[in-house]
Design an enzyme around this catalytic site. Structure first.
Site, PDB file in Angstrom:
ATOM      1  N   GLU A   1      12.093  -3.080  -9.713  1.00  0.00           N
ATOM      2  CA  GLU A   1      13.536  -3.304  -9.600  1.00  0.00           C
ATOM      3  C   GLU A   1      14.164  -2.440  -8.506  1.00  0.00           C
ATOM      4  O   GLU A   1      15.317  -2.632  -8.158  1.00  0.00           O
ATOM      5  CB  GLU A   1      14.213  -3.017 -10.943  1.00  0.00           C
ATOM      6  CG  GLU A   1      13.931  -4.086 -11.967  1.00  0.00           C
ATOM      7  CD  GLU A   1      14.700  -3.897 -13.256  1.00  0.00           C
ATOM      8  OE1 GLU A   1      14.640  -4.797 -14.107  1.00  0.00           O
ATOM      9  OE2 GLU A   1      15.353  -2.846 -13.429  1.00  0.00           O
TER      10      GLU A   1
ATOM     11  N   LEU B   1       0.448   3.714  -1.977  1.00  0.00           N
ATOM     12  CA  LEU B   1       0.819   3.627  -3.395  1.00  0.00           C
ATOM     13  C   LEU B   1       1.283   4.967  -3.958  1.00  0.00           C
ATOM     14  O   LEU B   1       0.724   6.015  -3.651  1.00  0.00           O
ATOM     15  CB  LEU B   1      -0.383   3.123  -4.203  1.00  0.00           C
ATOM     16  CG  LEU B   1      -0.935   1.771  -3.749  1.00  0.00           C
ATOM     17  CD1 LEU B   1      -2.146   1.387  -4.600  1.00  0.00           C
ATOM     18  CD2 LEU B   1       0.128   0.675  -3.820  1.00  0.00           C
TER      19      LEU B   1
ATOM     20  N   LEU C   1      11.522   6.701  -6.593  1.00  0.00           N
ATOM     21  CA  LEU C   1      10.281   6.837  -5.816  1.00  0.00           C
ATOM     22  C   LEU C   1      10.251   5.756  -4.736  1.00  0.00           C
ATOM     23  O   LEU C   1      10.612   4.608  -4.993  1.00  0.00           O
ATOM     24  CB  LEU C   1       9.052   6.668  -6.718  1.00  0.00           C
ATOM     25  CG  LEU C   1       8.820   7.690  -7.820  1.00  0.00           C
ATOM     26  CD1 LEU C   1       7.377   7.597  -8.310  1.00  0.00           C
ATOM     27  CD2 LEU C   1       9.108   9.106  -7.366  1.00  0.00           C
ATOM     28  N   SER C   2       9.821   6.142  -3.541  1.00  0.00           N
ATOM     29  CA  SER C   2       9.719   5.188  -2.438  1.00  0.00           C
ATOM     30  C   SER C   2       8.707   5.733  -1.440  1.00  0.00           C
ATOM     31  O   SER C   2       8.611   6.954  -1.242  1.00  0.00           O
ATOM     32  CB  SER C   2      11.082   5.056  -1.758  1.00  0.00           C
ATOM     33  OG  SER C   2      10.929   4.502  -0.462  1.00  0.00           O
ATOM     34  N   SER C   3       7.981   4.821  -0.790  1.00  0.00           N
ATOM     35  CA  SER C   3       7.017   5.250   0.231  1.00  0.00           C
ATOM     36  C   SER C   3       7.746   5.964   1.359  1.00  0.00           C
ATOM     37  O   SER C   3       7.150   6.754   2.094  1.00  0.00           O
ATOM     38  CB  SER C   3       6.276   4.050   0.811  1.00  0.00           C
ATOM     39  OG  SER C   3       5.727   3.301  -0.227  1.00  0.00           O
TER      40      SER C   3
ATOM     41  N   GLY D   1       0.814  -1.212   0.000  1.00  0.00           N
ATOM     42  CA  GLY D   1       0.000   0.000   0.000  1.00  0.00           C
ATOM     43  C   GLY D   1       0.845   1.258   0.000  1.00  0.00           C
ATOM     44  O   GLY D   1       2.007   1.224  -0.395  1.00  0.00           O
TER      45      GLY D   1
ATOM     46  N   GLY E   1       5.403   4.881  -8.652  1.00  0.00           N
ATOM     47  CA  GLY E   1       6.197   3.662  -8.896  1.00  0.00           C
ATOM     48  C   GLY E   1       5.306   2.431  -8.912  1.00  0.00           C
ATOM     49  O   GLY E   1       5.380   1.593  -9.827  1.00  0.00           O
ATOM     50  N   HIS E   2       4.412   2.327  -7.909  1.00  0.00           N
ATOM     51  CA  HIS E   2       3.486   1.186  -7.879  1.00  0.00           C
ATOM     52  C   HIS E   2       2.554   1.217  -9.092  1.00  0.00           C
ATOM     53  O   HIS E   2       2.244   0.180  -9.686  1.00  0.00           O
ATOM     54  CB  HIS E   2       2.601   1.231  -6.630  1.00  0.00           C
ATOM     55  CG  HIS E   2       3.330   1.112  -5.339  1.00  0.00           C
ATOM     56  ND1 HIS E   2       3.529   2.173  -4.496  1.00  0.00           N
ATOM     57  CD2 HIS E   2       3.906   0.050  -4.735  1.00  0.00           C
ATOM     58  CE1 HIS E   2       4.188   1.779  -3.422  1.00  0.00           C
ATOM     59  NE2 HIS E   2       4.440   0.493  -3.548  1.00  0.00           N
TER      60      HIS E   2
END
Ligand code: PAF
Length: 289
Positions: free
Chosen positions: A147, A32, A187-189, A30, A35-36
Site C-alpha cells: 500500500e 529487497l 520503508l522504501s528502497s 529488487g 517491506g518486500h
C-alpha cells in the site's frame, strides 16, 4: 528455490507449481527490504506456491530519473527470498520483457493522472504495462502489492477491473499495509539515498501526516490541515512538497470535504534530493441519524 530467466522455463515451472494449488505472485524491482519481505510472507500465507519477480522496469523511469542508479543486488535478494521459502524467482533480462519491436502500452486514464502521475509523465503507463505482462507471464491466482505505492495499487486494480483479468482477478489483488521504521518513516528502497541528517529529518513526513489525518478526522477544514502539513514539512527540513492531497481512496479524485466514503491522504516531498512518498487512510464521516 528455482530461478528462471526465460519464458519457456517460467511457464514449465509455474505449471508444475500449479499442481499443488493456488499460485501467488509478488512483483518487485529488487533491492529487497523488510517491506518486500512482509509482502512475501503475506503472499505465502495466502497460496500454496509463491513466485516473486525481480525486474527493474525501464518503462516506468522518466528520462531524468534514477534507472541507472537504481540498486541492483540479485544475489543478495535471491538469498533473502530463499530464506522466506519462495518457490520460484522470475528474473527476466530486459530483452525478455521488451523484445525488439515491442509496441504496446497499457494506459489507465483518470487514476493515473494526478498525484505522482502529474510529476512523472508516463510512469504509470510503464507500471501498468509491465504488471499486465508479469500477470500474463506468471498467470497467478493472486498477487500482492504494498500500500506504500497507493496510486500504483489503484491503477493496477482499475486495469484488472477494466480488462476483466482473471489471473489474477481484481479481487485477488491484495494491498498490504505499509511497513514503517520505529520513527514512522515508510520503508522504501530510496531511503538508502538519504544522508544521516536527512534520514533523521525525514520522520517529519509521517509525523506531519498523522497530525493532518487527526485534524481532518476531527472535523478541521481539509485545506487548513493540508496547509499545516505543508508548513510542517518545510519547517521540518524538506526542500519542497510535490503534492499533499486528500483523495477518494479508490478513484483518487481530490476531496475538499470529508464525506462518507474512505479517503486517503497522499504526500510526495523532497528532502536532500530524494523524493519520498507516503499515504495514510482517513476514516470517512459516520452518518449520524
Ligand atoms: O512497486 C514496484 O516495485 C514496481 O512498480 C512494480 C509493481 C514491480 C512494477 O515494476
Amino acid at each position: 528455490m528455482q530461478t528462471v530467466n526465460h519464458l519457456p522455463a517460467l511457464r514449465e515451472a509455474v505449471d508444475t507449481l500449479r499442481m499443488r494449488g493456488a499460485v501467488a505472485l509478488v512483483p518487485t524491482m529488487g533491492a529487497l527490504h523488510e517491506g518486500h519481505l512482509t509482502l512475501v510472507r503475506e503472499a505465502r500465507a495466502r497460496a500454496a506456491s509463491l513466485v516473486v519477480s525481480i525486474f527493474v522496469n525501464p518503462a516506468q523511469f522518466g528520462p531524468n530519473e534514477d534507472l541507472d542508479a537504481y540498486p541492483r543486488q540479485l544475489a543478495e535478494d535471491s538469498q533473502l527470498l530463499k530464506a522466506e521459502g519462495v518457490d520460484l524467482l522470475w528474473a527476466p533480462p530486459v530483452e525478455e520483457v521488451y523484445p525488439q519491436g515491442f509496441a504496446t502500452t497499457v494506459s489507465v486514464s483518470g487514476v493515473s493522472e494526478g498525484l505522482c502521475g502529474a510529476s512523472r509523465p508516463g510512469h504509470f503507463d510503464g507500471v501498468a504495462t509491465v504488471v499486465l505482462k508479469l500477470f500474463n507471464q506468471v498467470r497467478p491466482d493472486l498477487a500482492v502489492f504494498g500500500e506504500k505505492d497507493w496510486q500504483q495499487l489503484a491503477v493496477i486494480r482499475r486495469m484488472a477491473r477494466d480488462l476483466d483479468l482473471t489471473r489474477p482477478a481484481a479481487e485477488a489483488i491484495h494491498g498490504i499495509a505499509t511497513v514503517r521504521e520505529a520513527d514512522g518513516l515508510a520503508l522504501s528502497s530510496r531511503n538508502r539515498y538519504l544522508s544521516a541528517d536527512d534520514r533523521a529529518r525525514a520522520a517529519a513526513l509521517p509525523r506531519a501526516m498523522r497530525e493532518a489525518v487527526a485534524r481532518i478526522e476531527g472535523g478541521d477544514q481539509v485545506s487548513a490541515a493540508l496547509l499545516a502539513l505543508h508548513r510542517a514539512l518545510i519547517d521540518g527540513g524538506f526542500a519542497s512538497v510535490d503534492y499533499a492531497e486528500l483523495a477518494d481512496a479508490e478513484s483518487l479524485e481530490p476531496i475538499e470535504a470529508l464525506g462518507a466514503t474512505p479517503a486517503r491522504l497522499l504526500v510526495a516531498a523532497r528532502i536532500g534530493g530524494t523524493r519520498l512518498i507516503d499515504n495514510m487512510p482517513v476514516a470517512g464521516r459516520q452518518s449520524v441519524d
